[in-house]
Motif scaffolding. Sequence first.
Motif, PDB file in Angstrom:
ATOM      1  N   ASN A  99     -12.400 -13.570  -0.936  1.00 58.05           N
ATOM      2  CA  ASN A  99     -11.060 -12.778  -1.039  1.00 58.05           C
ATOM      3  C   ASN A  99     -10.128 -13.863  -1.460  1.00 58.05           C
ATOM      4  O   ASN A  99     -10.053 -14.813  -1.350  1.00 58.05           O
ATOM      5  CB  ASN A  99     -10.932 -12.212   0.498  1.00 58.05           C
ATOM      6  CG  ASN A  99     -11.875 -11.139   1.021  1.00 58.05           C
ATOM      7  OD1 ASN A  99     -12.025 -10.118   0.403  1.00 58.05           O
ATOM      8  ND2 ASN A  99     -12.422 -11.355   2.182  1.00 58.05           N
ATOM      9  N   PRO A 120     -10.110  -4.563  -3.875  1.00 56.21           N
ATOM     10  CA  PRO A 120      -9.348  -5.837  -3.102  1.00 56.21           C
ATOM     11  C   PRO A 120      -9.392  -6.971  -3.736  1.00 56.21           C
ATOM     12  O   PRO A 120     -10.510  -7.444  -4.386  1.00 56.21           O
ATOM     13  CB  PRO A 120     -10.023  -5.767  -1.909  1.00 56.21           C
ATOM     14  CG  PRO A 120     -10.610  -4.493  -1.637  1.00 56.21           C
ATOM     15  CD  PRO A 120     -11.284  -3.963  -3.056  1.00 56.21           C
ATOM     16  N   ASP A 176      -3.391   4.029  -2.846  1.00 55.44           N
ATOM     17  CA  ASP A 176      -3.730   2.584  -2.995  1.00 55.44           C
ATOM     18  C   ASP A 176      -4.622   2.253  -2.021  1.00 55.44           C
ATOM     19  O   ASP A 176      -4.545   2.906  -0.486  1.00 55.44           O
ATOM     20  CB  ASP A 176      -2.470   1.696  -2.594  1.00 55.44           C
ATOM     21  CG  ASP A 176      -1.473   1.822  -3.844  1.00 55.44           C
ATOM     22  OD1 ASP A 176      -1.939   2.130  -5.062  1.00 55.44           O
ATOM     23  OD2 ASP A 176      -0.478   1.499  -3.770  1.00 55.44           O
ATOM     24  N   ILE A 177      -5.474   1.382  -2.191  1.00 53.58           N
ATOM     25  CA  ILE A 177      -6.758   1.139  -1.163  1.00 53.58           C
ATOM     26  C   ILE A 177      -6.480  -0.013  -0.076  1.00 53.58           C
ATOM     27  O   ILE A 177      -6.772   0.435   0.855  1.00 53.58           O
ATOM     28  CB  ILE A 177      -7.865   0.507  -1.959  1.00 53.58           C
ATOM     29  CG1 ILE A 177      -7.549  -0.682  -2.876  1.00 53.58           C
ATOM     30  CG2 ILE A 177      -8.582   1.441  -2.940  1.00 53.58           C
ATOM     31  CD1 ILE A 177      -8.494  -1.175  -3.570  1.00 53.58           C
ATOM     32  N   ASN A 178      -5.265  -0.765  -0.445  1.00 54.46           N
ATOM     33  CA  ASN A 178      -4.765  -1.720   0.456  1.00 54.46           C
ATOM     34  C   ASN A 178      -3.628  -2.150   0.046  1.00 54.46           C
ATOM     35  O   ASN A 178      -3.027  -1.741  -0.987  1.00 54.46           O
ATOM     36  CB  ASN A 178      -5.751  -2.569   0.966  1.00 54.46           C
ATOM     37  CG  ASN A 178      -6.274  -3.557  -0.242  1.00 54.46           C
ATOM     38  OD1 ASN A 178      -5.587  -3.364  -1.313  1.00 54.46           O
ATOM     39  ND2 ASN A 178      -7.169  -4.178   0.218  1.00 54.46           N
ATOM     40  N   ASP A 179      -2.837  -3.242   0.551  1.00 54.35           N
ATOM     41  CA  ASP A 179      -1.693  -3.928   0.296  1.00 54.35           C
ATOM     42  C   ASP A 179      -2.009  -5.197  -0.528  1.00 54.35           C
ATOM     43  O   ASP A 179      -1.092  -6.178  -0.633  1.00 54.35           O
ATOM     44  CB  ASP A 179      -0.639  -4.144   1.348  1.00 54.35           C
ATOM     45  CG  ASP A 179      -1.371  -5.172   2.290  1.00 54.35           C
ATOM     46  OD1 ASP A 179      -2.502  -5.268   2.479  1.00 54.35           O
ATOM     47  OD2 ASP A 179      -0.659  -5.368   3.414  1.00 54.35           O
ATOM     48  N   ASN A 180      -3.273  -5.401  -1.204  1.00 53.97           N
ATOM     49  CA  ASN A 180      -3.510  -6.680  -1.853  1.00 53.97           C
ATOM     50  C   ASN A 180      -4.565  -6.665  -2.712  1.00 53.97           C
ATOM     51  O   ASN A 180      -5.813  -6.620  -2.580  1.00 53.97           O
ATOM     52  CB  ASN A 180      -4.243  -7.515  -0.719  1.00 53.97           C
ATOM     53  CG  ASN A 180      -4.291  -8.835  -1.228  1.00 53.97           C
ATOM     54  OD1 ASN A 180      -3.569  -9.807  -1.641  1.00 53.97           O
ATOM     55  ND2 ASN A 180      -5.719  -9.415  -1.153  1.00 53.97           N
ATOM     56  N   HIS A 181      -4.437  -5.589  -3.875  1.00 52.98           N
ATOM     57  CA  HIS A 181      -5.483  -5.456  -4.753  1.00 52.98           C
ATOM     58  C   HIS A 181      -4.968  -5.455  -6.231  1.00 52.98           C
ATOM     59  O   HIS A 181      -4.037  -5.598  -6.381  1.00 52.98           O
ATOM     60  CB  HIS A 181      -5.763  -3.613  -4.477  1.00 52.98           C
ATOM     61  CG  HIS A 181      -4.908  -2.825  -4.748  1.00 52.98           C
ATOM     62  ND1 HIS A 181      -3.756  -2.353  -3.592  1.00 52.98           N
ATOM     63  CD2 HIS A 181      -4.443  -1.972  -5.903  1.00 52.98           C
ATOM     64  CE1 HIS A 181      -2.836  -1.510  -4.407  1.00 52.98           C
ATOM     65  NE2 HIS A 181      -3.357  -1.311  -5.598  1.00 52.98           N
ATOM     66  N   GLU A 239      -2.515  -2.878  13.205  1.00 55.61           N
ATOM     67  CA  GLU A 239      -2.881  -2.023  12.359  1.00 55.61           C
ATOM     68  C   GLU A 239      -1.734  -1.254  11.789  1.00 55.61           C
ATOM     69  O   GLU A 239      -1.931  -0.639  10.737  1.00 55.61           O
ATOM     70  CB  GLU A 239      -3.966  -1.139  13.099  1.00 55.61           C
ATOM     71  CG  GLU A 239      -3.147  -0.076  14.075  1.00 55.61           C
ATOM     72  CD  GLU A 239      -4.266   0.673  14.690  1.00 55.61           C
ATOM     73  OE1 GLU A 239      -4.504   1.891  14.279  1.00 55.61           O
ATOM     74  OE2 GLU A 239      -4.682   0.130  15.698  1.00 55.61           O
ATOM     75  N   THR A 250       0.622   5.015   0.075  1.00 52.59           N
ATOM     76  CA  THR A 250      -0.497   6.053   0.308  1.00 52.59           C
ATOM     77  C   THR A 250      -0.413   7.120  -0.594  1.00 52.59           C
ATOM     78  O   THR A 250      -1.480   7.920  -1.073  1.00 52.59           O
ATOM     79  CB  THR A 250      -0.412   6.648   1.609  1.00 52.59           C
ATOM     80  OG1 THR A 250       1.137   7.039   1.760  1.00 52.59           O
ATOM     81  CG2 THR A 250      -0.644   5.617   2.908  1.00 52.59           C
ATOM     82  N   GLN A 278       0.741  -1.140  -0.216  1.00 58.58           N
ATOM     83  CA  GLN A 278      -0.019   0.040  -0.128  1.00 58.58           C
ATOM     84  C   GLN A 278       0.714   1.301  -0.035  1.00 58.58           C
ATOM     85  O   GLN A 278       1.483   1.391   1.005  1.00 58.58           O
ATOM     86  CB  GLN A 278      -0.699  -0.141   1.408  1.00 58.58           C
ATOM     87  CG  GLN A 278      -1.784   1.085   1.122  1.00 58.58           C
ATOM     88  CD  GLN A 278      -2.882   1.033   2.468  1.00 58.58           C
ATOM     89  OE1 GLN A 278      -2.509   0.317   3.430  1.00 58.58           O
ATOM     90  NE2 GLN A 278      -3.971   1.983   2.254  1.00 58.58           N
TER      91      GLN A 278
END
Length: 715
Positions: free
Chosen positions: A228, A216, A196-201, A373, A192, A190
């Motif tokens: 998922n 995702p 990026d929406i997350n670290d898996n997309h 988190e 920022t 990810q």
Amino acid sequence: MASRIRCQLATNLKPNLSTVGGLPSTFSCISSADFAADKPEMKGVSFLLHVLLFLSLGLAPLCSRGVEDQFVYSGFTGTNLTLDGAAMVTADGLLKVTNGTVNLYGHAFHPTPLRFCKSPNGRVRSFSVSFVFGISSVYRETSVDGMAFFISSRNHFSNVLANQFLGLLNDKNNGNSSNHIFAVEIDTFQNTELKDINDNHVGIDINSVRSVQSRPAGFYDDMGIFSNLSLNSGEAMQVWVDYDEGATQISVTIAPLRVVVKPAKPLVSATYDLSQVLVDPAYVGFSSSTGPISTQYIVLGWSLSMDGPAPVIDTAKLPKLPQLVLKNTQSRVLKIVLPIATAALVLALGTTILLIIRRRLRYAELREDWEAEFGPHRFSYKDMFLATEGFKNKHLLGTGGFGKVYKGVLPTSKLDVAVKKLSHELKQGMKEFVSEVVSIGRLRHRNLVQLLGYCRRNHELLLVYDYMPNGSLDRYLYCDEEGKRPTLGWDQRFAIIKGVACGLLYLHEKWEKVVVHRDIKASNVLLDSEMNARLGDFGLARLYDHGTNPQTTHVVGTVGYLAPELTQTGKASPPTDVFAFGAFLLEVVCAQRPIKQDAQGNRLMLVNWVLQHWHNGSLMETADKRLQGDCGTVKDEVCLVLKVGLLCLHPFPASRPSMRRVLQYLDNDVPLPELAPTHLGFSMPPWMQGKAGSMPYLQLESTSIGTISGLSGGR
């Protein structure tokens, strides 16, 4: 007359009939005399000949175009793909776009460009792509950065970056319409700054690595239920990329390889006319890049088709995806304990229990739920202990006010790292301190030392950084004092100065928060294997949101680099970093510390000495004597850096340039303001006022030095 026409036609066509369209050679044996005879049976032969001729001429280009319009690779053994960077094809047919080397990128192209338009300047026609990929990382839960399928007008990339730019673009051209790149990214980190929406997309990219649409990773089953997917699970997965010319619709679907039929509902879609993006002809291929964690991005199969679905990849013929197995040192213990247990069960059980208790105490760690988190990888204390051989002194790189730094080698990935061990009692809460550390750990820039992760154990905090083999800059500037390092030439010093300036601009303006470093000096500038500058040691850094005012805090830093307003307001801000950067510029050019003591114990300030020489018209005499051979050819650059440094050291914060302006000065994009040494606004001590040849002078408030907390010396 008709007979003569038929005869002439037969004569003209006969040399080609044996080769065009694969016609039987017997047709070429029909003579003009046969045509001349106006026989009914010959009329039938003539008609059949004409039909076969037109069919052969029409089918030949269709067959040729079919070969160009589609291909399929079920494994890559014996293929002639175009490869560069870290890309390679293994003996068993795997296409490794990156081979696990950290901070590197690779490309793999189909060997010939494809025609995406039916006519010159026409619209991009519909196409379909399918490929099978897998990701292998030394950590089961972490990999960086990602891979992409892309279509581009070129098959050679230069001036591109690894990490978040996936080997396709760089921080200068990211988002430019002239890139002519369409890509589908498989992103496992990810970033920022790229939203990026997350670290898996999975994302759809147009001329940029900031996706126009992303979701995702996952897929929809036959019932429309979403499941998922973990991209870095080590499992093979298949991706379908479809473009509809009429609707200008881009659709991307992903599913595990065990899902035989392509899911009906795509994962992510976007409406975008690729006729405005792609240049015909175009190259198709894959690109991937790694960061500080060893990761392999692998393609097992690939197919493409124009104006129709991509050919089916024969999954039975695909090579096997390699699985990286993490080393487990406990198995060694079991091999030792098991024979002992067989000989003496009771003694072995007692010894095992004792060993387990000792090991737990030795490697005991403090973990709290809130830490899950945060971003950087959390290393085990055991790995840190093994990496540094128990923090032995032979691995000690340096000691500072906030702890000791050791060189280590991670036991699994064999990556060289620097481990900073903070063992003192921290005044602020450990939770707040780690929160700030992991926030800074998300900083990613080529001129910043990358924080790879951390570890907590009781009152100890271990920070893990990229290892910089060439050490700190001050060891080169003061090599006469230490006798350990060669002299840096001017070109190297100027590149280092601009590198640190780029890093500070990123901290002040380009990241999601404002980061004030608060301790910029030569000893905190590290040099990688190529002598590129990396600003490090963020132990004193503070963060706050853009558009807000920094909070007052106690004054920390190094005497000689502290802005005057810090002793009055206690507010660290970008202008206070600019002041320290000005002192750093003079230090690099002059190879002298900002404050020195003479034989009588008086404090001598470097800025005053440089100002005196500027006032006397002898500014070049302040440059490091070891640069005299270089300075004759780059005199203007040396003087420019010295004047920029003096401008950054202005006592009034509002009169100091921003780091963006500093870079423009250094790049000669903006001319330096017309300044004279008597118009910088520095204060002048009473004993010099009214004297001939008096010079501007930056006063050091000696009464405040003893009250400032957290200060370190000139190093």
